[in-house]
Motif scaffolding. Structure first.
Motif, PDB file in Angstrom:
ATOM      1  N   VAL A 107       0.836  -1.205   0.000  1.00 41.12           N
ATOM      2  CA  VAL A 107       0.000   0.000   0.000  1.00 41.12           C
ATOM      3  C   VAL A 107       0.866   1.249   0.000  1.00 41.12           C
ATOM      4  CG1 VAL A 107      -1.657   1.346   1.348  1.00 41.12           C
ATOM      5  CG2 VAL A 107      -1.989  -1.115   1.070  1.00 41.12           C
ATOM      6  N   GLN A 108       1.936   1.247   0.805  1.00 37.14           N
ATOM      7  CA  GLN A 108       2.835   2.399   0.839  1.00 37.14           C
ATOM      8  C   GLN A 108       3.456   2.652  -0.534  1.00 37.14           C
ATOM      9  OE1 GLN A 108       6.696   2.194   2.902  1.00 37.14           O
ATOM     10  NE2 GLN A 108       6.229   4.161   3.863  1.00 37.14           N
ATOM     11  N   ALA A 109       3.929   1.589  -1.176  1.00 34.96           N
ATOM     12  CA  ALA A 109       4.524   1.721  -2.500  1.00 34.96           C
ATOM     13  C   ALA A 109       3.506   2.246  -3.508  1.00 34.96           C
ATOM     14  CB  ALA A 109       5.085   0.382  -2.960  1.00 34.96           C
ATOM     15  N   LEU A 110       2.286   1.733  -3.441  1.00 33.22           N
ATOM     16  CA  LEU A 110       1.230   2.162  -4.359  1.00 33.22           C
ATOM     17  C   LEU A 110       0.939   3.651  -4.197  1.00 33.22           C
ATOM     18  CD1 LEU A 110      -1.030   1.509  -6.405  1.00 33.22           C
ATOM     19  CD2 LEU A 110      -2.492   0.955  -4.459  1.00 33.22           C
ATOM     20  N   LEU A 111       0.774   4.105  -2.954  1.00 29.51           N
ATOM     21  CA  LEU A 111       0.459   5.509  -2.702  1.00 29.51           C
ATOM     22  C   LEU A 111       1.604   6.428  -3.108  1.00 29.51           C
ATOM     23  CD1 LEU A 111      -1.361   5.289   0.766  1.00 29.51           C
ATOM     24  CD2 LEU A 111      -2.380   5.580  -1.506  1.00 29.51           C
ATOM     25  N   ILE A 112       2.831   6.004  -2.847  1.00 27.75           N
ATOM     26  CA  ILE A 112       3.986   6.828  -3.196  1.00 27.75           C
ATOM     27  C   ILE A 112       4.115   6.983  -4.710  1.00 27.75           C
ATOM     28  CG2 ILE A 112       6.533   6.792  -3.274  1.00 27.75           C
ATOM     29  CD1 ILE A 112       6.476   5.914  -0.353  1.00 27.75           C
TER      30      ILE A 112
END
Length: 322
Positions: free
Chosen positions: A99-104
């Protein structure tokens, strides 16, 4: 023989922050305050535009998307970092990392697309002023915004989906936060398709945005020189110059960071510094450059602030009389 790890039962380990114990608390305070400042600055711009009908114009409607996008990027990065500093643990679940990678990545691609749309808006306003109202009508503006977010979510969503596996062959994230290149290094087996598509996404977002921005600013420069109007020159330089500097800086840091993942000899610290700077600095600088530094927004913000202060003062006086 490679070991396979289930993403449902295995925690990932982020790169160490390498902070001595004495610096952990100051770092926690600094990171927390930075995140709070980002939220306050960007919310100020959002509310100022939303609550003033005079600012419901194409340029400001496009600008409205920028602080929203910046807060997504900051929220993807800072809370997890604060949590790591508090717990003194660099472990993260695969789902949280994903999720962090997706949002970034949504934030990074969104920044390029929004800045590109803003450059197009300035091009129409300066080079084709008589056609501005028709070309940047409400319906066309809505189409531009929809296209921005559809491109962002579809291309970035597929980019991250290609890396999603039920089993992985490593649990080490080679960055201080999760991103697509570090997730790709966890994948078992052949990742050629991931690599090729990742290069396509970089070329599409960075190449398309750079091409449009360069074209629009060349046209703006030609128009300003031909008109020979000093006020037009100064306004164009002030409005477009800062936009171009921010755009090129973001382009340089993001492109270098992604290319550095494919060059083994690149210093990890330098690569991480570029990645982090692309996430940390724009959400701080953008509301100052595009928000409070813009005359119309600054004036409306001051008016809104005075109005709120006056309302609170009148309420207080009313309470005292009672």
């Amino acid at each position: 023989m490679d070991l396979n790890f289930s993403i449902y039962t295995t925690s990932l380990t982020l790169e160490s922050l390498d902070l001595p114990p004495s610096n952990v608390f100051p770092a926690f305070i600094f990171v927390t305050l930075t995140y709070c400042f980002i939220l306050v600055f960007n919310m100020t711009v959002l509310l100022t535009i939303a609550l003033n009908r005079k600012l419901h114009k194409p340029m400001y409607v496009l600008l409205f998307n920028l602080p929203l996008n910046d807060m997504v990027g900051a929220t993807a990065f800072f809370p997890q970092l604060v949590s790591s500093l508090l717990s003194q643990s660099r472990s993260i679940t695969y789902s949280a990392c994903f999720v962090q990678a997706l949002l970034i990545h949504l934030y990074g691609a969104g920044s390029l697309l929004i800045l590109t749309a803003m450059a197009y808006d300035r091009y129409i306003a300066i080079c084709c002023p008589l056609k501005y109202n028709s070309l940047m009508s409400s319906s066309n503006l809505l189409k531009i915004i929809i296209i921005i977010w559809i491109l962002d979510f579809s291309l970035i969503g597929l980019l991250l989906a290609l890396n999603y596996r039920k089993e992985i062959c490593s649990t080490k994230i080679v960055e201080i936060f999760c991103n697509n290149p570090s997730l790709m290094k966890l994948v078992c087996g052949d990742t050629k398709l991931n690599n090729y598509y990742g290069l396509f996404v970089i070329a599409f977002f960075d190449g398309l945005s750079l091409l449009i921005v360069v074209f629009t600013y060349v046209q703006i420069l030609i128009t300003v020189v031909v008109k020979r109007q000093s006020d037009a020159k100064s306004k164009a330089i002030q409005t477009c110059g800062t936009h171009l500097i921010v755009f090129l800086c973001f382009q340089f840091t993001s492109v270098f960071a992604f290319i550095a993942h494919r060059i083994e000899t690149t210093s990890p610290s330098l690569r991480q510094a570029f990645f982090a700077s692309a996430i940390i600095f724009p959400p701080i600088l953008n509301p100052l450059i595009y928000g409070l530094n813009t005359k119309e927004i600054r004036q409306n913000f001051i008016f809104l602030f005075r109005k709120v202060s006056s309302t609170k003062k009148n309420d207080k006086l009313s309470g005292m009389k009672r």
